[in-house]
Design a protein around this motif. Sequence first.
Motif, PDB file in Angstrom:
ATOM      1  N   ARG A   1      36.966 -70.571  12.838  1.00  0.00           N
ATOM      2  CA  ARG A   1      36.488 -71.457  12.030  1.00  0.00           C
ATOM      3  C   ARG A   1      36.531 -72.470  11.572  1.00  0.00           C
ATOM      4  NH1 ARG A   1      37.563 -66.087  11.122  1.00  0.00           N
ATOM      5  NH2 ARG A   1      39.216 -67.137   9.342  1.00  0.00           N
ATOM      6  N   THR A   2      36.730 -73.658  12.680  1.00  0.00           N
ATOM      7  CA  THR A   2      37.422 -74.742  12.330  1.00  0.00           C
ATOM      8  C   THR A   2      36.688 -76.025  11.057  1.00  0.00           C
ATOM      9  OG1 THR A   2      35.408 -76.074  14.226  1.00  0.00           O
ATOM     10  CG2 THR A   2      38.220 -75.302  14.699  1.00  0.00           C
ATOM     11  N   GLU A   3      37.501 -76.812  10.231  1.00  0.00           N
ATOM     12  CA  GLU A   3      36.449 -77.476   9.362  1.00  0.00           C
ATOM     13  C   GLU A   3      36.217 -78.717   9.837  1.00  0.00           C
ATOM     14  OE1 GLU A   3      38.665 -75.673   6.117  1.00  0.00           O
ATOM     15  OE2 GLU A   3      37.870 -73.823   6.042  1.00  0.00           O
ATOM     16  N   GLN A   4      36.189 -79.413   9.075  1.00  0.00           N
ATOM     17  CA  GLN A   4      36.320 -81.023   9.240  1.00  0.00           C
ATOM     18  C   GLN A   4      37.773 -81.713   8.846  1.00  0.00           C
ATOM     19  OE1 GLN A   4      32.925 -82.909   6.769  1.00  0.00           O
ATOM     20  NE2 GLN A   4      31.734 -83.439   9.033  1.00  0.00           N
TER      21      GLN A   4
ATOM     22  N   ARG B   1      43.573 -68.714   8.911  1.00  0.00           N
ATOM     23  CA  ARG B   1      42.534 -69.131  10.727  1.00  0.00           C
ATOM     24  C   ARG B   1      43.402 -69.778  11.599  1.00  0.00           C
ATOM     25  NH1 ARG B   1      39.717 -73.963  10.114  1.00  0.00           N
ATOM     26  NH2 ARG B   1      41.279 -74.512   8.240  1.00  0.00           N
TER      27      ARG B   1
ATOM     28  N   VAL C   1      36.488 -82.876  14.518  1.00  0.00           N
ATOM     29  CA  VAL C   1      35.893 -81.911  14.219  1.00  0.00           C
ATOM     30  C   VAL C   1      34.560 -81.773  13.167  1.00  0.00           C
ATOM     31  CG1 VAL C   1      35.202 -79.557  12.800  1.00  0.00           C
ATOM     32  CG2 VAL C   1      37.291 -79.946  14.124  1.00  0.00           C
TER      33      VAL C   1
ATOM     34  N   ASP D   1      40.494 -79.951   9.388  1.00  0.00           N
ATOM     35  CA  ASP D   1      41.268 -80.081  10.865  1.00  0.00           C
ATOM     36  C   ASP D   1      41.434 -81.124  11.752  1.00  0.00           C
ATOM     37  OD1 ASP D   1      40.108 -76.378  10.836  1.00  0.00           O
ATOM     38  OD2 ASP D   1      41.409 -77.810   9.680  1.00  0.00           O
TER      39      ASP D   1
ATOM     40  N   ARG E   1      31.428 -78.076  13.355  1.00  0.00           N
ATOM     41  CA  ARG E   1      32.282 -77.043  12.541  1.00  0.00           C
ATOM     42  C   ARG E   1      31.918 -75.453  12.680  1.00  0.00           C
ATOM     43  NH1 ARG E   1      29.935 -78.788   6.796  1.00  0.00           N
ATOM     44  NH2 ARG E   1      28.782 -78.196   7.420  1.00  0.00           N
ATOM     45  N   GLY E   2      32.837 -75.314  12.783  1.00  0.00           N
ATOM     46  CA  GLY E   2      32.608 -73.439  12.568  1.00  0.00           C
ATOM     47  C   GLY E   2      33.067 -72.987  14.398  1.00  0.00           C
TER      48      GLY E   2
END
Lengths: 115, 117
Positions: free
Chosen positions: B81-84, B64, B116, B86, B15-16
């Motif tokens: 800034r990936t998130e779960q 994003r 992620v 995604d 993540r991130g």
Amino acid sequence: AQSVAQPEDQVNVAEGNPLTVKCTYSVSGNPYLFWYVQYPNRGLQFLLKYITGDNLVKGSYGFEAEFNKSQTSFHLKKPSALVSDSALYFCAASYGSSNTGKLIFGQGTTLQVKP
Amino acid sequence: DTGVSQDPRHKITKRGQNVTFRCDPISEHNRLYWYRQTLGQGPEFLTYFQNEAQLEKSRLLSDRFSAERPKGSFSTLEIQRTEQGDSAMYLCASSLGTSGRSLNEQFFGPGTRLTVL
């Protein structure tokens, strides 16, 4: 809102029997309708499409689909199912005068053909 | 193989982090699409290119996400800034554009599965 619905999560048929996978749509204007099949670990494969003309469309692997404007349906059919037809099937629609081709998909129907 | 190819096939990230995916369409196809597919759902449209021009973006595509097709050939999809949330399969498709009352089918790549953590 534009949408495509596949009311059955799974369809089970015996090999040799006819199969139907149902699809209904709600899109503005004249729809373009498609069926795709997805095998495990493989990309979506095109089966057939309806653009205009004859309501009965024939596609790959013996599949066909019937466009019914009054019922807003586009059901996928095959006269005699094979075990190898077992896969995940998606109905999709495109719409709009701009003809961008972006597709709205149904949630998919798993077809299980048993020997 | 002259079909649509995608790279990588799988991506695991924390993540991130930022990630970038590549899609190579069928060479003569001028239209290129990105879709996202989560488990148990059909693909959802993200964005569409005709040649190098990005002509439509879904509201699913937050700030994003960015996509490019710099020379009208291959395309990249970047997630910053990936998130779960995604985590999904990202599908690329290409087609030959038409005019009038016609629409060519899209050919799909095998997808990039993003996880992620």
